[in-house]
Write a protein that holds these residues in place. Structure first.
Motif, PDB file in Angstrom:
ATOM      1  N   ASP A 102      24.613  42.496 -27.961  1.00  0.00           N
ATOM      2  CA  ASP A 102      23.840  43.748 -28.576  1.00  0.00           C
ATOM      3  C   ASP A 102      24.005  43.793 -30.034  1.00  0.00           C
ATOM      4  O   ASP A 102      23.334  44.450 -30.720  1.00  0.00           O
ATOM      5  CB  ASP A 102      24.369  44.968 -27.768  1.00  0.00           C
ATOM      6  CG  ASP A 102      25.660  45.247 -28.268  1.00  0.00           C
ATOM      7  OD1 ASP A 102      26.622  44.223 -28.722  1.00  0.00           O
ATOM      8  OD2 ASP A 102      26.178  46.313 -27.902  1.00  0.00           O
ATOM      9  N   ARG A 157      15.281  49.308 -24.951  1.00  0.00           N
ATOM     10  CA  ARG A 157      16.549  48.683 -24.797  1.00  0.00           C
ATOM     11  C   ARG A 157      17.633  49.443 -25.182  1.00  0.00           C
ATOM     12  O   ARG A 157      18.877  49.727 -24.542  1.00  0.00           O
ATOM     13  CB  ARG A 157      16.539  47.272 -24.870  1.00  0.00           C
ATOM     14  CG  ARG A 157      18.042  46.473 -24.460  1.00  0.00           C
ATOM     15  CD  ARG A 157      18.086  46.559 -23.145  1.00  0.00           C
ATOM     16  NE  ARG A 157      19.130  45.645 -22.683  1.00  0.00           N
ATOM     17  CZ  ARG A 157      20.157  46.107 -21.528  1.00  0.00           C
ATOM     18  NH1 ARG A 157      19.775  46.965 -20.583  1.00  0.00           N
ATOM     19  NH2 ARG A 157      21.138  45.097 -21.293  1.00  0.00           N
ATOM     20  N   LEU A 182      20.867  51.260 -23.412  1.00  0.00           N
ATOM     21  CA  LEU A 182      22.195  50.843 -23.566  1.00  0.00           C
ATOM     22  C   LEU A 182      23.070  51.876 -24.207  1.00  0.00           C
ATOM     23  O   LEU A 182      24.205  52.412 -23.621  1.00  0.00           O
ATOM     24  CB  LEU A 182      22.446  49.762 -24.619  1.00  0.00           C
ATOM     25  CG  LEU A 182      21.916  48.547 -24.050  1.00  0.00           C
ATOM     26  CD1 LEU A 182      21.784  47.311 -25.218  1.00  0.00           C
ATOM     27  CD2 LEU A 182      22.916  47.934 -22.826  1.00  0.00           C
ATOM     28  N   GLU A 208      26.430  53.871 -22.181  1.00  0.00           N
ATOM     29  CA  GLU A 208      27.525  53.790 -22.949  1.00  0.00           C
ATOM     30  C   GLU A 208      28.128  55.440 -23.418  1.00  0.00           C
ATOM     31  O   GLU A 208      29.184  55.458 -24.103  1.00  0.00           O
ATOM     32  CB  GLU A 208      27.508  53.053 -24.416  1.00  0.00           C
ATOM     33  CG  GLU A 208      27.555  51.648 -23.852  1.00  0.00           C
ATOM     34  CD  GLU A 208      27.242  50.667 -25.066  1.00  0.00           C
ATOM     35  OE1 GLU A 208      27.590  50.986 -26.096  1.00  0.00           O
ATOM     36  OE2 GLU A 208      26.558  49.742 -24.956  1.00  0.00           O
TER      37      GLU A 208
END
Length: 341
Positions: free
Chosen positions: A35, A114, A118, A122
């Motif tokens: 990432d 995306r 993410l 998280e």
């Protein structure tokens, strides 16, 4: 990736080309890089780093340390901007490190989608957000952020002469040595003989959204500094670099000296720059060793097939990219500065 505006149809064409490239190839880059879609900082002598992801984190830490970003609870950044944020690895890291509210921008809707996914997975949706935006037309207020980062984004800013109408401010006037109460024309002004490239507008926009006392941190590939008698790179250098530009939708490099001149013209302070090429030289071999394993290939090949020929071409050009900076055609540079209070 966040790119620059040119004029009219040119703006749309450049930005759409960059957005489409990263829309198609994001899966591949995430498989290869993780990432953090940026280079890592490695020891140039021992090359002891065995984990490329740890090297990527170290790059962020070294950059923040070089810029003198405070970790004191009373002085550390509270609002940060990541320009050219990829899928948000650096943005999330800054949010965790400082407890700051962070925003990431770039041109690729797929990358932004995306990145937000993410961050939510998280547990960072309350601290971090991502949106599609142009680096030269940022949808933020003046002085909104006390830390502004741009990691490997400046390469996507077109470096060309242009004429641009902007509201007059002291900063723009001091840059042109003019005292104009209405409009300043930036670009190739025959009376002044001053070419202004889009990279200057990029620097000006970073400065605009930075709060007084805030820091700007840029990590960027730059071409070598030109000699006193040179007006451009040599034809063979431009030809070699064009292969890299074309593969990655890069719009052209400027030099580290250019960035220093841009920030000096904007009256920014504590301007520092350093050549970090030696620290990234071990990184690509480290990355390739990880990608070219059975596990890496089994993940990478399906993404390559989905990404199409442009993505495959870019992956195949990576060794040429590595060879070019080994031969000194360009270098990996950090540039930092502070906005006066």
């Amino acid at each position: 990736m966040a790119a620059a505006s040119t004029d009219g149809a040119d703006t749309r064409e450049v930005n759409q080309g960059i957005a489409q490239f990263y829309d198609q190839s994001t899966g591949v880059w995430e498989d290869i890089w993780g990432d953090h879609i940026h280079y890592g900082f490695c020891d140039p002598v021992s090359g002891t780093e065995s984990d490329y992801r740890a090297a990527q984190i170290r790059m962020i830490e070294e950059a923040l340390s070089f810029a003198g970003v405070s970790e004191d609870p009373g002085k550390r950044p509270k609002n940060a901007l990541d320009v050219g944020c990829g899928i948000g690895g650096t943005t999330k890291y800054i949010a965790r490190k400082y407890g700051a509210k962070c925003i990431g921008i770039n041109l690729s809707p797929i990358q932004i989608q995306r990145a937000n996914a993410l961050a939510a997975a998280e547990g960072l949706a309350d601290k971090v957000s991502f949106q599609v935006a142009d680096a030269l037309e940022q949808p933020f207020s003046d002085g909104q952020f006390d830390l502004v980062l741009s990691v490997e984004c400046g390469e996507y800013i077109p470096d060309k002469r242009k004429v641009l109408l902007l509201p007059c401010t002291y900063t723009y006037c001091s840059f042109l040595r003019l005292n104009c109460p209405f409009l300043v024309i930036l670009g190739y002004i025959s009376e002044v003989g001053l070419p202004v490239c889009s990279n200057w507008q990029f620097a000006a926009e970073l400065a605009r959204v930075t709060a007084p006392g805030g820091k700007i941190v840029i990590l960027s590939f730059c071409h070598r500094d030109l000699g006193p008698s040179e007006e451009s790179l040599q034809p063979w250098e431009l030809k070699r670099l064009k292969k890299i530009y074309d593969a990655f939708q890069i719009q052209g490099y400027c030099s580290a000296a250019d960035y220093v001149n841009f920030f000096e013209s904007l009256s920014l302070q504590d301007i520092k720059t350093a050549d970090w090429t030696q620290y990234i030289a071990p990184f690509l071999p480290l990355l390739f060793r990880s990608a070219l394993t059975w596990k890496g290939l089994s993940s990478l090949l399906p993404s390559l097939l989905r990404g199409g020929m442009k993505t495959l071409r870019a992956v195949l050009v990576l060794p040429l990219d590595y060879d070019a900076f080994k031969k000194g055609l360009y270098k990996y540079t950090i540039i930092t500065c502070r906005k006066p209070e």
